[in-house]
Write an enzyme that holds these catalytic residues in place. Structure first.
Site, PDB file in Angstrom:
ATOM      1  N   SER A   1      -5.426   4.951   5.381  1.00 25.43           N
ATOM      2  CA  SER A   1      -4.327   4.090   5.790  1.00 25.43           C
ATOM      3  C   SER A   1      -4.305   3.977   7.305  1.00 25.43           C
ATOM      4  O   SER A   1      -4.708   4.903   8.016  1.00 25.43           O
ATOM      5  CB  SER A   1      -3.005   4.679   5.293  1.00 25.43           C
ATOM      6  OG  SER A   1      -1.911   4.079   5.954  1.00 25.43           O
TER       7      SER A   1
ATOM      8  N   ASP B   1       0.814  -1.212   0.000  1.00 22.92           N
ATOM      9  CA  ASP B   1       0.000   0.000   0.000  1.00 22.92           C
ATOM     10  C   ASP B   1       0.849   1.264   0.000  1.00 22.92           C
ATOM     11  O   ASP B   1       0.456   2.285  -0.577  1.00 22.92           O
ATOM     12  CB  ASP B   1      -0.933   0.013   1.217  1.00 22.92           C
ATOM     13  CG  ASP B   1      -2.161  -0.865   0.988  1.00 22.92           C
ATOM     14  OD1 ASP B   1      -2.120  -1.700   0.083  1.00 22.92           O
ATOM     15  OD2 ASP B   1      -3.149  -0.704   1.727  1.00 22.92           O
TER      16      ASP B   1
ATOM     17  N   CYS C   1       1.197  -8.118   4.815  1.00 21.06           N
ATOM     18  CA  CYS C   1       0.721  -6.765   4.579  1.00 21.06           C
ATOM     19  C   CYS C   1      -0.792  -6.661   4.474  1.00 21.06           C
ATOM     20  O   CYS C   1      -1.518  -7.638   4.567  1.00 21.06           O
ATOM     21  CB  CYS C   1       1.425  -6.166   3.366  1.00 21.06           C
ATOM     22  SG  CYS C   1       3.142  -5.737   3.753  1.00 21.06           S
ATOM     23  N   ASP C   2      -1.219  -5.419   4.214  1.00 21.97           N
ATOM     24  CA  ASP C   2      -2.572  -4.949   4.499  1.00 21.97           C
ATOM     25  C   ASP C   2      -3.701  -5.853   4.034  1.00 21.97           C
ATOM     26  O   ASP C   2      -4.589  -6.191   4.804  1.00 21.97           O
ATOM     27  CB  ASP C   2      -2.765  -3.567   3.884  1.00 21.97           C
ATOM     28  CG  ASP C   2      -1.769  -2.563   4.426  1.00 21.97           C
ATOM     29  OD1 ASP C   2      -0.575  -2.887   4.450  1.00 21.97           O
ATOM     30  OD2 ASP C   2      -2.179  -1.469   4.832  1.00 21.97           O
TER      31      ASP C   2
END
Length: 561
Positions: A476, A88, A129-130
């Site tokens: 975010s 991201d 990760c995200d």
């Protein structure tokens, strides 16, 4: 003795390897170097999201190697395959960000395809990760075969002129350069020091929040979430995870028995105490949906009002993930929260959650506060409603200054993030303004892009205590300040955010959980009647299919057939 026991197990993989009619399949397996003894073992898939462009994933081959060692030690046969992974941070602020959230569904689908096609008996999911961790948890829930999640761990925090810094600092520094508070040479120095190692970015952003949630759900081994990417501890946990998945196969303990409603309540409770990313409000309902469990926005808000915020983590606070690990990690947080938790939930360790945290203790009270002396009395995430967001909106309360929990100001309306950034850089945003960025939701974006650039620019310019930002997009985990996202219904489907105009007065009251424009119901209805949808964006490939199928943010932005 072990081989005799394993040989008696009735396994999913038997369909692909047992009996006279599976001689062709065994021949293919033997071409890989497998022996008859290997073929008798449980087949364990290792879904690895390694890629050399994502800092949180570049080290995952070593994690996978440790997992496979553990599988072999326990008598299993491992087979590794890869999924995609999107960073991201690298995609932020340009067209690439529109592919981030949609990648979650593709990750889940790709794991499903590999597992179902090859009839694996068990599964280890290596993520970091995200969107990768929630995508893999969705796959585990959907497949419902014995599974363990191994998250890759956070990077070390950076240091800039003697101060500890995390990834959000570099975005905010751009705003400081534009207002003359930093030089470009200062920015370059920060750029060279803010991300010193591999791993997920060092604050309580989405990747680390989801890692902590995986552990709180019972799907990762104790201590996995905060063990650093560069540590031997991470490799030890990875090896143990490989051993445990074989045990889970023997016991036939499935994700549906672990990820119950009680476990999701534990996960949300820990999320509130940590002040985690607002993206969990998208991901947890999506994971639960795969199990037939409904988690709505009210679930988050109810627990937010009940659970105190205990950890002042970056970006809103002082501490990085290495500090939380040193203070005892997720087990220490759960130990402090034990009176609010369901301690009888099963976990991938083979023990109940209460047993997992029985010996845990808080090693640093500055990092993990007492439940009697919290950072804030309520949890880190709040759900707002009002005539702008009748189906809800989300704010990370833990990252909002007390000075702007209540605010009333004129709307500055933009139909895209890019238009807003141009106005910010031209100095057109003033203290007291309420920025509205719309047509950036799941359908309108498309892909519900994160808005770290505008939020960081506002913070860097020193206006995070005087300017509110609301959007039908999302933020975010690195965002701080009064930033309200996930406004539902979104503008592209005719939600009330679509009819806001310049200079409309907007009132935000976070303690009372309200978000409203000061217009009469008749005026709002009149504007909605005259609203026309914008021209359809010309889309190709995956995003075109995604827009046709994606649901609203308040239901997790999942795909409907």
């Amino acid at each position: 003795m072990l081989h005799e026991l394993l040989g008696k197990l009735k396994m999913r993989s038997d369909l692909a390897k047992k009996g006279m009619y599976r001689a062709p399949q065994r021949a293919l397996l033997k071409s890989l170097g497998l022996t008859d003894d290997d073929i008798e073992r449980p087949f364990i898939a290792v879904a690895n999201s390694y890629t050399s462009i994502v800092p949180g994933h570049v080290h995952l081959n070593s994690v996978a190697s440790a997992v496979k060692t553990g599988i072999a030690h326990a008598g299993g046969m491992s087979f590794e395959f890869n999924t995609i992974a999107i960073c991201d941070g690298i995609t932020m602020g340009h067209m690439g960000m529109r592919y981030s959230l949609p990648s979650r569904e593709l990750i889940a689908d790709s794991v499903e395809l590999m597992i179902e096609a090859h009839r694996f008996d068990g599964l280890v999911l290596i993520s970091n990760c995200d969107k990768v961790t929630p995508g893999m948890l969705m796959a585990a829930a959907r497949l419902n075969i014995p599974a363990v999640v191994v998250t890759g761990g956070p990077m070390l925090a950076g240091y800039y002129r003697g101060e500890k810094v995390s990834f959000d600092a570099i975005f905010e520094a751009i705003g400081k350069v534009e207002t003359g508070l930093m030089t470009e040479e200062d920015l370059k120095e920060l750029e060279n020091n803010v991300c010193p190692t591999c791993g997920s970015c060092s604050g309580m952003y989405t990747a680390n929040t989801m890692a902590c949630i995986s552990e709180a759900l019972g799907m990762s081994l104790t201590g996995c979430a905060t063990s650093l990417a560069v540590s031997g501890k991470k490799l030890g946990i990875a090896e143990k995870s490989g051993e445990h998945v074989v045990d889970l196969v023997k016991r036939d303990l499935k994700p549906s028995e672990i990820m119950t409603m009680k476990a999701f309540e534990n996960a949300i409770t820990v999320d509130m105490a940590l002040g985690g990313s607002t993206n969990t409000v998208l991901h947890l309902p999506a994971i639960a949906r795969e199990l037939g469990i409904q988690i709505d926005l009210e679930t988050f808000d109810k627990l937010s009002k009940k659970v105190p915020h205990l950890c002042s983590m970056r970006p809103g606070g002082s501490y990085a993930l290495e500090d939380l690990d040193r203070a005892g990690g997720v087990p220490a947080v759960m130990k402090e929260l034990q009176s609010l938790l369901n301690l009888d939930t099963p976990t991938v360790t083979g023990k109940k959650m209460g047993e997992n945290i029985a010996e845990a203790r808080v090693l640093d009270r500055n990092v993990v506060r007492s439940i009697r002396e919290p950072v804030h009395a309520e949890g880190g995430i709040g759900i707002l409603r009002g005539n702008i967001a009748p189906q809800g909106a989300v704010v990370k309360i833990a990252a909002v200054s007390p000075k702007i929990l209540v605010h009333e100001g004129p709307a500055r309306v933009f139909d895209s993030e890019e238009m807003c950034m141009k106005a910010i850089r031209r100095g057109e945003i003033k203290k007291g303004d309420v920025i509205v960025i719309r047509y950036e939701g799941p359908k309108g974006g498309p892909g519900m892009p994160e808005m770290l650039e505008p939020t960081s620019a506002i913070a860097g310019m020193g206006m995070s205590e005087s300017v509110v930002l609301i959007t039908d997009g999302r933020f975010s985990g690195a965002t701080r300040g009064p930033c309200i996202g996930h406004v539902s219904p979104e503008a592209a489907t005719g939600g009330p955010i679509a009819i806001l105009r310049e200079e409309d007065t907007i009132r935000v009251d976070i303690p009372k959980r309200t978000l409203s424009v000061l217009l009469s119901d008749d005026e709002i209805s009149s504007r909605l009647r005259s609203w026309k949808p914008p021209e359809t964006k010309l889309l190709r490939g995956y995003l075109r299919r995604y827009v046709r199928m994606v649901s609203s943010a308040d239901s997790g932005s999942v795909l409907n057939a």
